[in-house]
Motif scaffolding. Structure first.
Motif, mmCIF file in Angstrom:
data_model
loop_
_atom_site.group_PDB
_atom_site.id
_atom_site.type_symbol
_atom_site.label_atom_id
_atom_site.label_comp_id
_atom_site.label_asym_id
_atom_site.label_seq_id
_atom_site.Cartn_x
_atom_site.Cartn_y
_atom_site.Cartn_z
ATOM 1 N N THR A 126 0.802 -1.218 0.000
ATOM 2 C CA THR A 126 0.000 0.000 0.000
ATOM 3 C C THR A 126 0.840 1.277 0.000
ATOM 4 O O THR A 126 1.973 1.295 0.500
ATOM 5 N N GLY A 127 0.285 2.336 -0.556
ATOM 6 C CA GLY A 127 0.954 3.626 -0.591
ATOM 7 C C GLY A 127 1.171 4.120 -2.003
ATOM 8 O O GLY A 127 1.163 3.337 -2.956
ATOM 9 N N ALA A 132 10.379 11.785 -5.416
ATOM 10 C CA ALA A 132 11.561 11.879 -4.557
ATOM 11 C C ALA A 132 11.947 10.545 -3.933
ATOM 12 O O ALA A 132 12.958 10.453 -3.226
ATOM 13 N N ASP A 133 11.209 9.478 -4.196
ATOM 14 C CA ASP A 133 11.482 8.178 -3.583
ATOM 15 C C ASP A 133 12.834 7.615 -4.002
ATOM 16 O O ASP A 133 13.286 7.802 -5.141
ATOM 17 N N THR A 134 13.478 6.905 -3.075
ATOM 18 C CA THR A 134 14.676 6.127 -3.349
ATOM 19 C C THR A 134 14.480 4.760 -2.703
ATOM 20 O O THR A 134 13.525 4.544 -1.966
ATOM 21 N N MET A 135 15.392 3.825 -2.941
ATOM 22 C CA MET A 135 15.262 2.522 -2.303
ATOM 23 C C MET A 135 15.404 2.619 -0.796
ATOM 24 O O MET A 135 14.769 1.881 -0.051
ATOM 25 N N SER A 136 16.232 3.523 -0.326
ATOM 26 C CA SER A 136 16.442 3.654 1.116
ATOM 27 C C SER A 136 15.436 4.573 1.783
ATOM 28 O O SER A 136 15.349 4.614 3.013
ATOM 29 N N SER A 176 6.208 6.572 1.859
ATOM 30 C CA SER A 176 4.795 6.601 1.460
ATOM 31 C C SER A 176 4.294 5.238 0.965
ATOM 32 O O SER A 176 3.101 5.056 0.747
ATOM 33 N N TRP A 177 5.194 4.261 0.781
ATOM 34 C CA TRP A 177 4.778 2.920 0.365
ATOM 35 C C TRP A 177 5.739 1.871 0.899
ATOM 36 O O TRP A 177 6.853 2.182 1.313
ATOM 37 N N ALA A 178 5.287 0.628 0.875
ATOM 38 C CA ALA A 178 6.074 -0.472 1.427
ATOM 39 C C ALA A 178 6.326 -1.548 0.382
ATOM 40 O O ALA A 178 5.604 -1.667 -0.609
ATOM 41 N N VAL A 179 7.358 -2.358 0.637
ATOM 42 C CA VAL A 179 7.692 -3.495 -0.225
ATOM 43 C C VAL A 179 6.867 -4.702 0.207
ATOM 44 O O VAL A 179 6.643 -4.933 1.390
ATOM 45 N N ASN A 180 6.425 -5.495 -0.770
ATOM 46 C CA ASN A 180 5.690 -6.721 -0.485
ATOM 47 C C ASN A 180 6.564 -7.913 -0.903
ATOM 48 O O ASN A 180 6.984 -7.995 -2.056
ATOM 49 N N ALA A 181 6.830 -8.803 0.031
ATOM 50 C CA ALA A 181 7.705 -9.946 -0.249
ATOM 51 C C ALA A 181 6.980 -11.273 -0.036
ATOM 52 O O ALA A 181 7.597 -12.281 0.327
#
Length: 201
Positions: A98-99, A104-108, A112-117
């Motif tokens: 979600t998000g 301006a986002d970077t991997m670090s 505003s959003w999350a990774v889904n694994a």
């Protein structure tokens, strides 16, 4: 041309104006001054198609969306292409929770959003591109496949230089938000095709 060698500036102005609208940007002012516009806009577009199939192999849903190329991704493109030397591309696809993605986002830093694994593969899936043609290249011959191993909701995907499943290292190139959230369950498979397009306009 008038008798006596004088030029009649009123002759065929309409015809002249038709001749000066050239495709290379050449224009005329008053039928006498020529100006060439050398500005060329380079437009980059990434289109993502994500297909979800159930354990029976039947399609459950499909998303087709354009992604946001983040600022750090654009900088990396310019740096690698115009300044790079002996550069070998290595890009990986990850899934997004979600998000909403921001420029301006970077991997670090992408608060505003999350990774889904929630998939069984041990790493993010490799983006294997074919041969560019007509300003476009894609991975349709080698789609990125994720084997879902739990109940979750997928909100999009992203492209990065790191294959670490939940890692925050590497360079983030772009993020795609689906048109709506998509539920998946264990046994589902996601097949992702990414089309990268560059055009001058």
């Amino acid at each position: 041309m008038e008798r006596g060698g004088r030029c009649n500036n009123n002759v065929d102005k309409g015809g002249l104006s038709k001749l000066i609208n050239l495709t290379n940007g050449m224009t005329a002012d008053g039928g006498l001054k020529m100006k060439e516009d050398n500005n060329v806009d380079l437009r980059l577009k990434n289109t993502w198609e994500c297909v979800c199939k159930g354990s029976d192999g039947k399609e459950k849903w499909r998303e087709l969306n354009d992604n946001l190329i983040v600022t750090v991704g654009l900088n990396d493109l310019l740096d690698k292409y115009f300044k790079g030397s002996s550069y070998t591309a290595a890009w990986y696809i990850g899934l997004k929770s979600t998000g909403t993605a921001l420029a301006a986002d970077t991997m670090s830093s992408h608060s505003s959003w999350a990774v889904n694994a929630t998939y069984s593969e041990s790493v993010r899936q490799t983006l294997t591109l074919g041969t560019p043609a007509a300003g476009s290249v894609d991975n349709s011959a080698s789609k990125a496949t994720f084997s879902i191993n739990g109940t979750t909701t997928i909100f999009g995907a992203f492209l990065t230089t790191s294959n670490t499943k939940s890692g925050t290292a590497g360079t983030l190139y772009g993020v795609v938000d689906f048109g709506s959230s998509r539920a998946v369950i264990s046994g589902d498979t996601l097949e992702i095709t990414v089309t990268l397009t560059a055009a001058s306009a």
